[in-house]
Write a protein that holds these residues in place. Structure first.
Motif, PDB file in Angstrom:
ATOM      1  N   GLN A   1       7.147   2.551   5.729  1.00 37.34           N
ATOM      2  CA  GLN A   1       5.852   3.235   5.842  1.00 37.34           C
ATOM      3  C   GLN A   1       5.837   4.541   5.057  1.00 37.34           C
ATOM      4  N   VAL A   2       6.955   5.253   4.992  1.00 35.73           N
ATOM      5  CA  VAL A   2       6.987   6.487   4.185  1.00 35.73           C
ATOM      6  C   VAL A   2       6.840   6.125   2.705  1.00 35.73           C
ATOM      7  N   LYS A   3       7.562   5.086   2.274  1.00 30.39           N
ATOM      8  CA  LYS A   3       7.466   4.652   0.867  1.00 30.39           C
ATOM      9  C   LYS A   3       6.037   4.224   0.529  1.00 30.39           C
ATOM     10  N   GLU A   4       5.397   3.548   1.467  1.00 30.71           N
ATOM     11  CA  GLU A   4       4.018   3.099   1.223  1.00 30.71           C
ATOM     12  C   GLU A   4       3.087   4.309   1.025  1.00 30.71           C
ATOM     13  N   ARG A   5       3.240   5.337   1.877  1.00 30.89           N
ATOM     14  CA  ARG A   5       2.380   6.529   1.701  1.00 30.89           C
ATOM     15  C   ARG A   5       2.712   7.257   0.396  1.00 30.89           C
ATOM     16  N   VAL A   6       4.016   7.379   0.095  1.00 29.88           N
ATOM     17  CA  VAL A   6       4.424   8.029  -1.161  1.00 29.88           C
ATOM     18  C   VAL A   6       3.818   7.291  -2.349  1.00 29.88           C
ATOM     19  N   SER A   7       3.801   5.946  -2.278  1.00 32.98           N
ATOM     20  CA  SER A   7       3.328   5.142  -3.414  1.00 32.98           C
ATOM     21  C   SER A   7       1.827   5.316  -3.654  1.00 32.98           C
ATOM     22  N   GLN A   8       1.113   5.863  -2.655  1.00 37.56           N
ATOM     23  CA  GLN A   8      -0.308   6.135  -2.870  1.00 37.56           C
ATOM     24  C   GLN A   8      -0.523   7.447  -3.646  1.00 37.56           C
ATOM     25  N   LEU A   9       0.570   8.208  -3.843  1.00 33.49           N
ATOM     26  CA  LEU A   9       0.487   9.464  -4.593  1.00 33.49           C
ATOM     27  C   LEU A   9       1.216   9.381  -5.936  1.00 33.49           C
ATOM     28  N   ILE A  10       2.411   8.776  -5.909  1.00 32.28           N
ATOM     29  CA  ILE A  10       3.249   8.680  -7.118  1.00 32.28           C
ATOM     30  C   ILE A  10       3.979   7.342  -7.089  1.00 32.28           C
TER      31      ILE A  10
ATOM     32  N   GLU B   1       9.736   7.874  -8.816  1.00 31.94           N
ATOM     33  CA  GLU B   1       9.639   9.249  -9.334  1.00 31.94           C
ATOM     34  C   GLU B   1      10.034  10.303  -8.316  1.00 31.94           C
ATOM     35  N   VAL B   2      10.421   9.870  -7.113  1.00 31.49           N
ATOM     36  CA  VAL B   2      11.017  10.840  -6.179  1.00 31.49           C
ATOM     37  C   VAL B   2      12.373  11.215  -6.767  1.00 31.49           C
ATOM     38  N   ASN B   3      12.544  12.488  -7.138  1.00 31.55           N
ATOM     39  CA  ASN B   3      13.812  12.851  -7.773  1.00 31.55           C
ATOM     40  C   ASN B   3      14.650  13.865  -6.981  1.00 31.55           C
ATOM     41  N   TYR B   4      14.099  14.350  -5.871  1.00 34.48           N
ATOM     42  CA  TYR B   4      14.905  15.177  -4.957  1.00 34.48           C
ATOM     43  C   TYR B   4      14.627  14.736  -3.518  1.00 34.48           C
ATOM     44  N   ILE B   5      15.654  14.748  -2.697  1.00 29.56           N
ATOM     45  CA  ILE B   5      15.488  14.618  -1.244  1.00 29.56           C
ATOM     46  C   ILE B   5      16.121  15.841  -0.610  1.00 29.56           C
ATOM     47  N   VAL B   6      15.350  16.540   0.211  1.00 30.35           N
ATOM     48  CA  VAL B   6      15.904  17.647   1.005  1.00 30.35           C
ATOM     49  C   VAL B   6      16.246  17.093   2.377  1.00 30.35           C
TER      50      VAL B   6
ATOM     51  N   ALA C   1      17.635  11.489   8.131  1.00 33.00           N
ATOM     52  CA  ALA C   1      18.326  11.111   6.895  1.00 33.00           C
ATOM     53  C   ALA C   1      18.745   9.643   6.819  1.00 33.00           C
ATOM     54  N   GLY C   2      18.484   8.849   7.864  1.00 31.70           N
ATOM     55  CA  GLY C   2      18.963   7.459   7.879  1.00 31.70           C
ATOM     56  C   GLY C   2      18.439   6.612   6.736  1.00 31.70           C
ATOM     57  N   SER C   3      17.276   6.986   6.183  1.00 29.64           N
ATOM     58  CA  SER C   3      16.695   6.177   5.108  1.00 29.64           C
ATOM     59  C   SER C   3      17.191   6.578   3.714  1.00 29.64           C
ATOM     60  N   ILE C   4      18.066   7.569   3.614  1.00 31.01           N
ATOM     61  CA  ILE C   4      18.515   8.023   2.279  1.00 31.01           C
ATOM     62  C   ILE C   4      19.113   6.878   1.437  1.00 31.01           C
ATOM     63  N   PRO C   5      19.977   5.988   2.016  1.00 33.62           N
ATOM     64  CA  PRO C   5      20.501   4.903   1.159  1.00 33.62           C
ATOM     65  C   PRO C   5      19.395   4.035   0.563  1.00 33.62           C
ATOM     66  N   LYS C   6      18.326   3.792   1.333  1.00 34.54           N
ATOM     67  CA  LYS C   6      17.195   2.999   0.815  1.00 34.54           C
ATOM     68  C   LYS C   6      16.519   3.732  -0.356  1.00 34.54           C
ATOM     69  N   TRP C   7      16.355   5.048  -0.227  1.00 31.76           N
ATOM     70  CA  TRP C   7      15.735   5.816  -1.314  1.00 31.76           C
ATOM     71  C   TRP C   7      16.632   5.827  -2.553  1.00 31.76           C
ATOM     72  N   LEU C   8      17.963   5.840  -2.345  1.00 26.91           N
ATOM     73  CA  LEU C   8      18.877   5.800  -3.508  1.00 26.91           C
ATOM     74  C   LEU C   8      18.825   4.440  -4.204  1.00 26.91           C
ATOM     75  N   GLU C   9      18.441   3.381  -3.464  1.00 23.95           N
ATOM     76  CA  GLU C   9      18.226   2.079  -4.126  1.00 23.95           C
ATOM     77  C   GLU C   9      16.975   2.145  -5.007  1.00 23.95           C
ATOM     78  N   VAL C  10      15.959   2.869  -4.533  1.00 21.08           N
ATOM     79  CA  VAL C  10      14.716   3.004  -5.306  1.00 21.08           C
ATOM     80  C   VAL C  10      14.977   3.822  -6.574  1.00 21.08           C
ATOM     81  N   ASN C  11      15.716   4.935  -6.433  1.00 23.35           N
ATOM     82  CA  ASN C  11      16.058   5.775  -7.586  1.00 23.35           C
ATOM     83  C   ASN C  11      17.468   6.361  -7.405  1.00 23.35           C
ATOM     84  N   PRO C  12      18.480   5.732  -8.038  1.00 21.87           N
ATOM     85  CA  PRO C  12      19.870   6.213  -7.887  1.00 21.87           C
ATOM     86  C   PRO C  12      20.079   7.621  -8.453  1.00 21.87           C
TER      87      PRO C  12
END
Ligand SMILES: [Fe+2]
Ligand SMILES: [Fe+2]
Length: 273
Positions: free
Chosen positions: A66-75, A79-84, A93-104
């Protein structure tokens, strides 16, 4: 243009979409999740400036889609290049590995002791990119619009090496678990301050280490102009309650303070359930 908090008080927005909290020509801040029917609800945020897109506290593994879906409505999510990651808890932080699959190539912004723990969610610490947040409060990310995200340590609130993020353009304080609330009825912006103080108390008495730690942190952030506090759980605290919120934490007994006094556990549980 500018801060949207006032207009969002109407509650007139769709939670399946990103909610814009601040926007000007070069800088945008959006709430991107999560929608969940649970008292421990998690907020993720996306700060965008030029081609820099910073996802703040992306959430648990079950929040990823659901976070990725909302992000995809903006960019484009690639193109997410930083995670704080303000600390290492699974709801943050549990979803960080999934985000690294999207952009290593994502750079993870965090403190040294958090950095030790995050790879245990299942990614390689050596191939990940990191920006180390110093306890000296001098780490910042310079954005294309000339503003900065400044990273400020918040020791023992609640992780020993936790930190928060200040957005110098939007003047928002991304506070992680600090100023969080446990709410039976979630709303995006606080509408009833008296009720919200109680909901913040539920969270802080157990999760935060001590009043001493709270005072140290409140003294540090007092000089900053803050238009809203945007926490990882519970409602956003608008400008008119920022001073009340600082005063509340400055005077709250919590954590080890309560080992030496009558614990409020019974009254809290009877309020909650
Ligand atoms: Fe936490
Ligand atoms: Fe949390």
């Amino acid at each position: 243009m500018g801060l949207k908090i006032e207009e969002l008080k109407s509650g007139n927005f769709d939670l399946n979409r990103p909610v814009i909290l601040y926007e000007d020509e070069g800088h945008r801040v959006a709430w991107v999740g999560s929608s969940e029917n649970f008292i421990f609800r998690c907020n993720a945020y996306l700060v965008s400036s030029g081609n820099t897109n910073v996802l703040i506290d992306p959430g648990g593994i079950q929040h990823f889609e659901q976070v990725k879906e909302r992000v995809s409505q903006l960019i484009n999510p690639k193109e997410v290049n930083y995670i704080v990651s303000h600390h290492q808890d699974p709801d943050v932080a549990g979803s960080i590995p999934k985000w690294l699959e999207v952009n290593p190539e994502i750079t993870i912004v965090t403190t040294p002791r958090t950095k030790v723990l995050l790879p245990y969610y299942g990614f390689d610490r050596n191939s990940a990119k990191w920006l180390d947040v110093s306890p000296l409060d001098d780490t910042m990310l310079e954005l294309k619009d000339g503003s900065v995200l400044l990273f400020l340590s918040s020791p023992f609130l609640h992780f020993p090496d936790a930190f928060v993020t200040y957005d110098s353009r939007a003047k928002l304080l991304f506070s992680g678990d600090i100023f969080a609330a446990i709410q039976q009825k979630w709303e995006l912006i606080v509408s009833d301050w008296e009720r919200h103080k109680t909901e913040m108390m539920y969270f802080h008495v157990y999760y935060m280490a001590s009043n001493r730690a709270l005072r140290y942190f409140v003294e540090k952030i007092k000089p900053f102009p803050i238009k809203a506090i945007v926490p990882q759980h519970g409602s956003i605290i608008p400008e008119e309650h920022v001073k009340d919120a600082l005063d509340f934490l400055e005077n709250l007994k919590c954590g080890v303070d309560l080992l030496y006094e009558e614990s409020p556990v019974q009254s809290i549980l009877s309020d909650l359930f």
